[in-house]
Design a protein around this motif. Structure first.
Motif, short mmCIF file in Angstrom:
data_model
loop_
_atom_site.label_atom_id
_atom_site.label_comp_id
_atom_site.label_asym_id
_atom_site.label_seq_id
_atom_site.Cartn_x
_atom_site.Cartn_y
_atom_site.Cartn_z
N ALA A 29 0.84 -1.33 -0.16
CA ALA A 29 -0.22 0.32 0.04
C ALA A 29 0.77 1.44 -0.18
N LEU A 30 1.94 1.02 0.96
CA LEU A 30 2.88 2.19 1.22
C LEU A 30 3.48 2.43 -0.26
N ILE A 341 8.44 -2.53 6.19
CA ILE A 341 7.87 -1.39 5.80
C ILE A 341 7.79 0.10 6.69
N THR A 342 8.85 0.42 6.98
CA THR A 342 9.57 1.82 7.62
C THR A 342 10.05 2.07 6.07
N PHE A 348 7.39 6.85 0.53
CA PHE A 348 5.82 7.95 0.63
C PHE A 348 5.86 9.18 1.00
N GLY A 349 6.30 8.65 2.26
CA GLY A 349 6.99 10.74 3.00
C GLY A 349 7.87 11.46 1.95
N GLY A 350 8.81 11.05 1.53
CA GLY A 350 9.54 11.46 0.86
C GLY A 350 8.88 12.15 -0.08
N TRP A 430 0.64 8.79 11.39
CA TRP A 430 -0.29 7.86 10.40
C TRP A 430 0.53 7.35 9.50
N MET A 431 -0.28 6.64 8.32
CA MET A 431 0.88 5.72 7.95
C MET A 431 2.27 6.01 7.39
#
Length: 479
Positions: A29-30, A341-342, A348-350, A430-431
């Motif tokens: 998902a990420l 996962i991390t 995703f954050g990047g 959150w995710m």
């Protein structure tokens, strides 16, 4: 060019919908969300992002022309570089301490001091003060096995113990230097480190008290048990809990795998934060200090902690080399899942950061007519929630407010702005936050359980922090 806010919303729908709605594995998902966000982000936005980071025009253009896959892989790798070794070695330490009985020995020693009733208070205070000099994720990695062992011993309140570890760690990480975030803030807003340490510690103790009360409520509301995990089987923990004291490692050996990394990292942090001179020492003292500084690197320190943990396990279990290899393999398989996962969360954050979401929010709030303390909190909270990185949120907020913080007519000391920014960095995990996945996976909570417990507790602690900051600035402006 699409608005970064719209791209953010698309990313949120993919992650939350994928994990909760379609039951996708978080890694998939990420990564899917990172791919879509990267595809929707224009080259101009990426170029502007890297220019804002201080890159030359040529280098920024080069970064903007990288393929989508390469950009995602780069951010994935950057996150692995920060946490990969830490998580892998912490997985070995955690499983070794549980299987050798070291965690049980520490729990029994702690219970003699705190008593059964106050055990969660011991956990929250320990994690708070340990996180001041030590990387927050390291403290969570090292203390969560103790929470599991304590949960098995008590037969109840596992959620309370896990939330206590998290509450103490995350608040120290926001308020008290030499934690990296507060250390950046005092430089940006020109605040003395000693004052920030005192004020941050006082506010931190107040907010973790709020966090403890919230954890008590959540523990009563949600019956979340201690679950089986490949690296922490319940029957193994129960068997160790029933052992006699003489069958467990000595307390000194039990503490060594956790204490060695903590002490050496503390020493290195103190030397670097306070610029303690050590060049004019005697040759022996200089050599000793060099060894301490080498061992104080977080990756080296936790690797050596893992070596000590395996040594204690081997001595306690009298196991063969083959069994020790199989044991290590099991621990690393568990840690590898968390790393993947991390790192996907970091990718995703990047990708969200490259959309220019931080600058977009800064532009939206620059003319906002509001008192500075709640404004600092609001900007930080929105940026943190939008793109996941507390550090980026801190930098964005301090960049907007640094000029105003130097204003002679501010009306209160700039330290209160630092505390407000630190409070805002707690909303809303959150995710898209790598730390969310570390807390979620080490505690064995599901994503839904983490969103119902960890996220509201952290957010309410942040809100309590800004309210207390506003009251303190009104009563004791220090100007």
């Amino acid at each position: 060019m699409l608005d970064p806010v719209l791209i953010l919303l698309v990313g949120v729908v993919i992650v939350v919908g994928g994990i909760i709605g379609f039951k996708l594995h978080p890694f998939l998902a990420l990564l899917s969300a990172a791919l879509v966000v990267a595809l929707l982000t224009s080259e101009a936005a990426i170029e502007q992002f890297y220019l804002a980071k201080g890159m030359s025009a040529a280098e920024a253009l080069k970064q903007a022309h990288k393929s989508v896959g390469e950009r995602i892989a780069t951010e994935f790798g950057n996150t692995c570089a920060k946490i990969g070794i830490l998580i892998a070695m912490a997985a070995i330490i955690g499983k070794s301490m549980l299987d050798s009985g070291a965690a049980e020995k520490i729990i029994r020693a702690m219970l003699k001091v705190t008593g059964v009733k106050n055990a969660p208070i011991g956990f929250i205070l320990s994690s708070f003060f340990l996180t001041i000099p030590v990387f927050v994720d390291t403290v969570i990695f090292l203390m969560m096995p103790l929470a599991k062992a304590m949960g098995m011993r008590l037969g109840k309140n596992y959620l309370l113990l896990a939330l206590s570890v998290i509450a103490g760690a995350v608040m120290a990480n926001s308020y008290v230097p030499p934690s990296p975030g507060p250390l950046f803030l005092i430089g940006a807003l020109n605040v003395p480190i000693g004052l920030m340490m005192v004020c941050g510690t006082l506010l931190g103790l107040c907010t973790i008290t709020v966090g403890y009360l919230i954890a008590l409520y959540l523990n009563k509301k949600y019956d979340i048990p201690l679950r089986d995990a490949p690296d922490a089987r319940l029957e193994d923990i129960a068997a160790i809990a029933n052992k006699e004291d003489k069958e467990l490692p000595a307390l000194g050996w039990a503490l060594l795998p956790a204490v060695f990394p903590l002490v050496t990292i503390c020493v290195r942090s103190a030397v670097e934060a306070f610029k303690i001179p050590h060049e004019n020492l005697s040759p022996f003292s200089q050599g000793f200090m060099d060894v301490l500084m080498f061992c104080g690197d977080k990756n080296i320190a936790i690797f050596m902690g893992a070596c000590f943990a395996l040594y204690v396990l081997a001595g306690q279990k009298k196991t063969t080399k083959d069994k020790l290899t199989a044991f290590t393999q099991t621990a690393l398989m568990s840690g590898g899942g968390i790393i993947l996962i991390t790192a996907a969360g970091g990718a995703f954050g990047g990708m969200l950061q490259q959309t220019g979401i931080s600058q977009r929010i800064a532009d939206m709030t620059k003319d906002y007519q509001m008192a500075l303390i709640p404004l600092a909190f609001l900007i930080t909270a929105v940026v943190r929630t939008a793109q996941g990185s507390a550090t980026v949120a801190l930098i964005t907020a301090s960049g907007i407010l640094a000029g105003m913080a130097q204003n002679a007519n501010l009306g209160f000391h700039p330290v209160y702005l630092c505390l407000a920014i630190g409070s805002g960095a707690k909303l809303i995990p959150w995710m898209n936050d790598a730390g969310f996945w570390i807390m979620c996976k080490t505690s064995n909570l599901t994503e839904q359980e983490a969103l119902k417990t960890i996220a509201p507790m952290q957010s309410l602690m942040g809100l309590a922090g800004v309210l207390l900051t506003m009251i303190a600035a009104w009563l004791w402006p220090m100007v």
